[in-house]
Write an enzyme that holds these catalytic residues in place. Structure first.
Site, PDB file in Angstrom:
ATOM      1  N   GLU A   1       0.832  -1.202   0.000  1.00 26.56           N
ATOM      2  CA  GLU A   1       0.000   0.000   0.000  1.00 26.56           C
ATOM      3  C   GLU A   1       0.870   1.257   0.000  1.00 26.56           C
ATOM      4  OE1 GLU A   1      -3.335   1.996   3.063  1.00 26.56           O
ATOM      5  OE2 GLU A   1      -2.436   0.041   3.489  1.00 26.56           O
TER       6      GLU A   1
ATOM      7  N   LYS B   1      -8.781   2.150  -1.687  1.00 28.07           N
ATOM      8  CA  LYS B   1      -9.133   1.855  -0.299  1.00 28.07           C
ATOM      9  C   LYS B   1     -10.517   2.409   0.037  1.00 28.07           C
ATOM     10  CE  LYS B   1      -6.740   1.615   4.137  1.00 28.07           C
ATOM     11  NZ  LYS B   1      -5.461   1.923   4.824  1.00 28.07           N
TER      12      LYS B   1
END
EC number: 6.3.5.1
Length: 524
Positions: A41, A109
């Protein structure tokens, strides 16, 4: 499909450096005939980027760095975490699927964190699109961060991929692993988990990237606290691996990695700390020596009239065992001058002002050395002390980093035992003598504080579990003691606001709160 998992150690905001490192891993994956290489991420920009995301120049340069990476994706798929600007909907924490110099799909996300370093909702928009991405003949369910824990139904997917930047917290590995196992079993598909590694500010990331089959069995796993790439053949034959077992060594390695990256990513090389002969400074010295190399660490013993001979011996023995630089600078003459000014004579009154000024003299001496010699002063305070304010502001709280300020005193002893597992590095006497600040005759910490086993238990229930005073008392603790501890925590907020950065590897970060400095609530 042959997949490379890269648990990257990025530098937040170093877009060119991160891009260059990512490109090298892409080349390595291609050389191993991988079809897809997966990064964590926000790996292109580092996590947590925080306020950098508010800078127009930064978000512009993010796109330039992305273009640099895209140019190196011939013949291989790349799943990359970065910030993606949607002109209509704002900024996303996205997972981009790139192949043959094109972004062929993305997801982002959904569940944005809001506490402490997890202030994602201040910068990103929650994603409302699909989690499914097509890669060649495979259907991928791609999730970012905690989205993998959700209740979404991924029907007919060939593989679940979760890219994450999940900070390390001691004792939570099994809990987190069990969640991933449940997801793989529930969906009935293999699950690839790729996590960031390294230290950024006060956070440490363990990596521990791994792959589970559809039965929840671990098939591939990367090492904790090491930047590396591991390869997995989807559809190949793999023998299930035993789950990693977290122990006290992980906590020590996390502290060392957090310190090492704090120094290296800031361009710092050398450290100085006060050695008191006590357990806290001993552990910090060990961490610094392992993180920076013993030649880059200086320990300074600064005795006063109240310092014991055993403390001098313990400090010197520790420095010799570690092979770090060691100096002795007595503070008695400076202390006498303070007494002459404020008492009219070198005779002590014996109040807290005289205790604190000794800590401040030591802090000033250490800061002088740090400035003159190009060192970073590290504080040696632990969580137990900083939580209740048993520290001296502008004294032992001086420093640019507090390596163990998130470690309870009782756990400090556990970590010291790990350090001494093969040979006595920390002197045995340091570990068995009653803790003392040695700021007045025969002083002991328990003159001012409850026993550390009681203090740490109450603090853990309050800070880590979020229990009320009544709930803590119900577990068998004296109400007066409990209320006194909780009130000390509240009254010392002003100190914590001015404390150096702590390596946060013990307290649950998602439960971190911030209290007002001025308020009138008290427990009774």
């Amino acid at each position: 499909m042959r997949i490379a998992l890269v648990q990257l150690n990025p530098v937040v905001g170093d877009l060119k450096g991160n891009a260059s490192k990512i490109i090298e891993f892409i080349k390595s994956a291609r050389s191993l005939n991988c079809d897809l290489v997966v990064f964590p991420e926000l790996s292109l920009i580092g996590y947590p980027p925080q306020g950098l995301l508010k800078l127009k120049d930064f978000t512009r340069d993010c796109q330039a760095a992305l273009r640099q990476v895209v140019e190196h994706t011939d013949g291989i798929g790349v799943l990359l975490g970065t910030a993606l600007q949607d002109d209509k909907k704002g900024l996303y924490s996205a997972a981009l699927l790139i192949e043959n110099r094109q972004v062929v799909g993305y997801t982002a996300k959904r569940k944005l964190k809001v506490l402490g370093a997890f202030d994602e909702a201040c910068y990103f928009e929650p994603f409302c699109g699909t989690d499914s991405l097509a890669f060649r003949e495979y259907k991928l369910a791609v999730t970012v961060g905690d989205d993998v824990w959700g209740d979404a139904e991924y029907r007919g997917v060939d593989l679940i991929i979760n890219i994450s930047a999940s900070p390390y917290c001691y004792g939570q590995f099994k809990w987190h692993n069990d969640i991933l196992v449940r997801v793989a079993k529930k969906i009935g598909a293999p699950l690839v988990y790729v996590n960031q590694v390294g230290g950024n500010d006060d956070l440490v990331f363990a990596g521990t990237s791994r792959v589970f089959d559809e039965k929840g069995q671990c098939m591939v796993q990367a090492q904790p606290f090491v930047e590396e790439m591991v390869v997995f053949d989807l559809g190949g034959v793999h023998c299930p691996l035993p789950c990693l077992q977290e122990d006290i060594s992980w906590l020590y390695k996390a502290l060392v990695l957090g310190v090492r990256d704090y120094f290296s990513k800031n361009g710092f090389k050398k450290a100085v700390l006060g050695l008191s002969g006590g357990v806290d400074s001993a552990l910090v010295a060990c961490i610094m020596a392992d993180a920076l190399g013993r030649e880059n660490v200086l320990g300074v013993y600064m005795p006063s009239r109240y310092s014991s001979e055993h403390s001098r011996q313990d400090a010197q023995t520790l420095a010799e065992n570690l092979g770090i630089q060691y100096r002795v600078i007595p503070i008695e003459d400076i202390f006498k001058e303070y007494l002459k000014v404020f008492n009219g004579s070198p005779s002590p009154v014996g109040d807290v002002a005289e205790e604190n000024v000794q800590a401040r003299i030591r802090g000033n001496l250490l800061m002088f050395i740090a400035n003159r010699e190009g060192r970073v002063l590290v504080s040696t305070s632990n969580r137990s002390e900083t939580s209740v304010g048993y520290t001296t502001i502008y004294g032992d709280m001086c420093g640019g980093l507090a390596p163990i300020a998130d470690i309870p005193k009782t756990v400090v002893y556990d970590v010291c035992s790990y350090v001494n597992r093969d040979q006595e590095v920390i002197p045995h006497n340091t570990l068995i003598k009653p803790p003392s600040a040695e700021l007045r005759p025969n002083q002991k910490d328990q003159d001012s504080l409850p026993p550390y086993d009681v203090l740490d238990a109450v603090l853990s229930m309050y800070i880590d579990e979020g229990l009320s005073a009544d709930e803590i008392v119900a577990r068998g603790y004296d109400r007066l003691v409990v209320c006194n501890i909780l009130n000390m925590v509240q009254r010392s907020e002003y100190k914590r606001r001015q404390a150096p950065l702590a390596i946060r590897v013990f307290s649950p970060i998602e439960k971190a709160g911030r209290n007002p400095v001025v308020h009138g609530y008290r427990w009774e």
